[in-house]
Design a protein around this motif. Structure first.
Motif, PDB file in Angstrom:
ATOM      1  N   PHE A   9      12.821 -32.051  28.935  1.00  0.00           N
ATOM      2  CA  PHE A   9      11.643 -32.448  29.703  1.00  0.00           C
ATOM      3  C   PHE A   9      11.064 -33.707  29.078  1.00  0.00           C
ATOM      4  N   LYS A  10      10.755 -34.681  29.915  1.00  0.00           N
ATOM      5  CA  LYS A  10      10.150 -35.932  29.457  1.00  0.00           C
ATOM      6  C   LYS A  10       8.633 -35.942  29.651  1.00  0.00           C
ATOM      7  N   THR A  11       8.121 -35.019  30.476  1.00  0.00           N
ATOM      8  CA  THR A  11       6.681 -34.935  30.720  1.00  0.00           C
ATOM      9  C   THR A  11       6.257 -33.472  30.764  1.00  0.00           C
ATOM     10  N   ARG A  12       4.972 -33.236  30.522  1.00  0.00           N
ATOM     11  CA  ARG A  12       4.431 -31.878  30.642  1.00  0.00           C
ATOM     12  C   ARG A  12       4.555 -31.379  32.075  1.00  0.00           C
ATOM     13  N   ASN A  13       4.380 -32.282  33.039  1.00  0.00           N
ATOM     14  CA  ASN A  13       4.506 -31.873  34.444  1.00  0.00           C
ATOM     15  C   ASN A  13       5.891 -31.334  34.751  1.00  0.00           C
ATOM     16  N   GLN A  14       6.929 -31.948  34.207  1.00  0.00           N
ATOM     17  CA  GLN A  14       8.290 -31.447  34.414  1.00  0.00           C
ATOM     18  C   GLN A  14       8.413 -30.022  33.886  1.00  0.00           C
ATOM     19  N   ALA A  15       7.903 -29.785  32.683  1.00  0.00           N
ATOM     20  CA  ALA A  15       7.977 -28.445  32.086  1.00  0.00           C
ATOM     21  C   ALA A  15       7.153 -27.455  32.903  1.00  0.00           C
ATOM     22  N   ASP A  16       5.941 -27.849  33.297  1.00  0.00           N
ATOM     23  CA  ASP A  16       5.077 -26.961  34.094  1.00  0.00           C
ATOM     24  C   ASP A  16       5.730 -26.620  35.426  1.00  0.00           C
ATOM     25  N   ASN A  17       6.328 -27.610  36.081  1.00  0.00           N
ATOM     26  CA  ASN A  17       6.994 -27.362  37.368  1.00  0.00           C
ATOM     27  C   ASN A  17       8.192 -26.435  37.205  1.00  0.00           C
ATOM     28  N   PHE A  18       8.938 -26.622  36.131  1.00  0.00           N
ATOM     29  CA  PHE A  18      10.082 -25.747  35.860  1.00  0.00           C
ATOM     30  C   PHE A  18       9.619 -24.294  35.730  1.00  0.00           C
ATOM     31  N   LEU A  19       8.582 -24.070  34.928  1.00  0.00           N
ATOM     32  CA  LEU A  19       8.075 -22.721  34.738  1.00  0.00           C
ATOM     33  C   LEU A  19       7.502 -22.149  36.029  1.00  0.00           C
ATOM     34  N   ALA A  20       6.835 -22.972  36.805  1.00  0.00           N
ATOM     35  CA  ALA A  20       6.233 -22.507  38.060  1.00  0.00           C
ATOM     36  C   ALA A  20       7.299 -22.067  39.056  1.00  0.00           C
ATOM     37  N   GLN A  21       8.486 -22.639  38.973  1.00  0.00           N
ATOM     38  CA  GLN A  21       9.564 -22.314  39.908  1.00  0.00           C
ATOM     39  C   GLN A  21      10.466 -21.183  39.416  1.00  0.00           C
ATOM     40  N   MET A  22      10.261 -20.749  38.167  1.00  0.00           N
ATOM     41  CA  MET A  22      11.095 -19.665  37.627  1.00  0.00           C
ATOM     42  C   MET A  22      10.672 -18.327  38.212  1.00  0.00           C
ATOM     43  N   PRO A  23      11.623 -17.573  38.720  1.00  0.00           N
ATOM     44  CA  PRO A  23      11.269 -16.217  39.164  1.00  0.00           C
ATOM     45  C   PRO A  23      11.080 -15.295  37.957  1.00  0.00           C
ATOM     46  N   ALA A  24      10.086 -14.448  38.031  1.00  0.00           N
ATOM     47  CA  ALA A  24       9.904 -13.446  36.968  1.00  0.00           C
ATOM     48  C   ALA A  24      11.121 -12.541  36.966  1.00  0.00           C
ATOM     49  N   SER A  25      11.687 -12.307  35.793  1.00  0.00           N
ATOM     50  CA  SER A  25      12.919 -11.528  35.738  1.00  0.00           C
ATOM     51  C   SER A  25      12.720 -10.115  35.237  1.00  0.00           C
ATOM     52  N   ARG A  26      11.520  -9.753  34.825  1.00  0.00           N
ATOM     53  CA  ARG A  26      11.314  -8.388  34.322  1.00  0.00           C
ATOM     54  C   ARG A  26      10.003  -7.862  34.809  1.00  0.00           C
TER      55      ARG A  26
ATOM     56  N   PRO B   5       6.222 -32.062  16.856  1.00  0.00           N
ATOM     57  CA  PRO B   5       4.973 -31.314  16.704  1.00  0.00           C
ATOM     58  C   PRO B   5       3.925 -31.837  17.688  1.00  0.00           C
ATOM     59  N   GLY B   6       3.185 -30.920  18.286  1.00  0.00           N
ATOM     60  CA  GLY B   6       2.164 -31.293  19.250  1.00  0.00           C
ATOM     61  C   GLY B   6       2.657 -31.384  20.680  1.00  0.00           C
ATOM     62  N   SER B   7       3.968 -31.229  20.878  1.00  0.00           N
ATOM     63  CA  SER B   7       4.514 -31.353  22.233  1.00  0.00           C
ATOM     64  C   SER B   7       4.199 -30.140  23.106  1.00  0.00           C
ATOM     65  N   GLY B   8       3.816 -29.041  22.489  1.00  0.00           N
ATOM     66  CA  GLY B   8       3.489 -27.854  23.275  1.00  0.00           C
ATOM     67  C   GLY B   8       4.581 -26.807  23.282  1.00  0.00           C
ATOM     68  N   LYS B   9       5.400 -26.799  22.240  1.00  0.00           N
ATOM     69  CA  LYS B   9       6.494 -25.831  22.155  1.00  0.00           C
ATOM     70  C   LYS B   9       6.002 -24.392  22.241  1.00  0.00           C
ATOM     71  N   SER B  10       4.951 -24.093  21.498  1.00  0.00           N
ATOM     72  CA  SER B  10       4.445 -22.715  21.468  1.00  0.00           C
ATOM     73  C   SER B  10       3.854 -22.304  22.807  1.00  0.00           C
ATOM     74  N   THR B  11       3.120 -23.202  23.433  1.00  0.00           N
ATOM     75  CA  THR B  11       2.539 -22.908  24.747  1.00  0.00           C
ATOM     76  C   THR B  11       3.643 -22.699  25.778  1.00  0.00           C
ATOM     77  N   PHE B  12       4.625 -23.598  25.808  1.00  0.00           N
ATOM     78  CA  PHE B  12       5.756 -23.459  26.720  1.00  0.00           C
ATOM     79  C   PHE B  12       6.479 -22.140  26.452  1.00  0.00           C
ATOM     80  N   SER B  13       6.705 -21.834  25.184  1.00  0.00           N
ATOM     81  CA  SER B  13       7.433 -20.622  24.803  1.00  0.00           C
ATOM     82  C   SER B  13       6.693 -19.359  25.240  1.00  0.00           C
ATOM     83  N   ARG B  14       5.375 -19.345  25.059  1.00  0.00           N
ATOM     84  CA  ARG B  14       4.584 -18.181  25.492  1.00  0.00           C
ATOM     85  C   ARG B  14       4.695 -17.985  27.001  1.00  0.00           C
TER      86      ARG B  14
END
Length: 166
Positions: free
Chosen positions: A149-166, A10-19
Motif C-alpha cells: 500500500f502506498k497510501t492509507r486510503n489504499q489500505a482502508d479500501n482494501f480492509l473495507a472490501q474484505m469479507p469477514a471470514s469468521r 514506524p508510524g505507518s500504522g502497522k498496529s492499527t491496520f493489523s488490529r
C-alpha cells in the motif's frame, strides 16, 4: 491467508491496520513490540525474544505486526501473506506525533518515540536504510502473496472490501 506479517516504517500504522485485519479475519494478532519489551521499558534478552517469536511462528494462524529487521526474513519464511505499508515519510512522522501520549495496546510500556533522537533518525532514514532491505526480501519471497500500500486510503479500501471470514 492464515499467516500474515504487516511491515512498514514506524508510524505507518502497522498496529492499527493489523488490529482491523484481525477483527475482519478472526486471526490471532501478535505485536512484536509486546514480545520484545518489558512493562518497565527494558528489552527482554534476545534469546527470550526469539523464543517468544518462534512460539508464535509455530501456531497454525497468526498476524504478526512489526518490523524488527533482524527477524524479518525468518517471519517471511513462515508467512503466506505480507502487507507492506510503504508510505511517505511525512505520513509516518505524522502517525508518530498523533499517538504521542496515548495508550498503545501494541506496546507494554509508555514510549516517548518522537523525543528519542535515535528512533526518529531510524524513521527519517527508513527510505534509504531499511526499505532497500525490505524490498530485497520481498523480491526473494515473491512467491508469497505480497500487498504493498502506498497510501492509507489504499489500505482502508482494501480492509473495507474484505469479507469477514469468521
Amino acid at each position: 491467508m492464515r499467516k500474515v506479517i504487516v511491515i512498514g516504517c514506524p508510524g505507518s500504522g502497522k498496529s492499527t491496520f493489523s488490529r482491523r485485519l484481525a477483527e475482519i479475519t478472526g486471526l490471532p494478532l501478535f505485536h512484536l513490540d509486546m514480545l520484545h519489551w518489558n512493562a518497565d521499558g527494558t528489552n527482554v534478552p534476545r534469546p527470550v525474544f526469539l523464543e517468544r517469536l518462534r512460539d508464535v511462528l509455530q501456531k497454525d494462524e497468526w498476524i504478526i505486526d512489526g518490523n524488527y529487521g533482524s527477524t524479518m526474513e525468518l517471519r517471511m519464511g513462515f508467512c503466506d501473506t505480507v502487507f507492506f505499508l510503504d508510505y511517505p515519510l511525512e505520513i509516518c512522522v505524522a502517525g508518530i506525533k498523533s499517538r504521542k501520549g496515548k495508550p498503545r495496546p501494541d506496546m507494554p510500556c509508555a514510549t516517548l518515540e518522537d523525543d528519542d533522537a535515535d528512533f526518529m533518525r531510524a524513521v527519517t532514514d527508513y527510505e534509504s536504510q531499511s526499505r532497500p532491505a525490505v524490498m530485497a526480501l520481498l523480491q526473494k519471497h515473491s512467491a508469497k502473496k505480497i500487498v504493498i500500500f502506498k497510501t492509507r486510503n489504499q489500505a482502508d479500501n482494501f480492509l473495507a472490501q474484505m469479507p469477514a471470514s469468521r
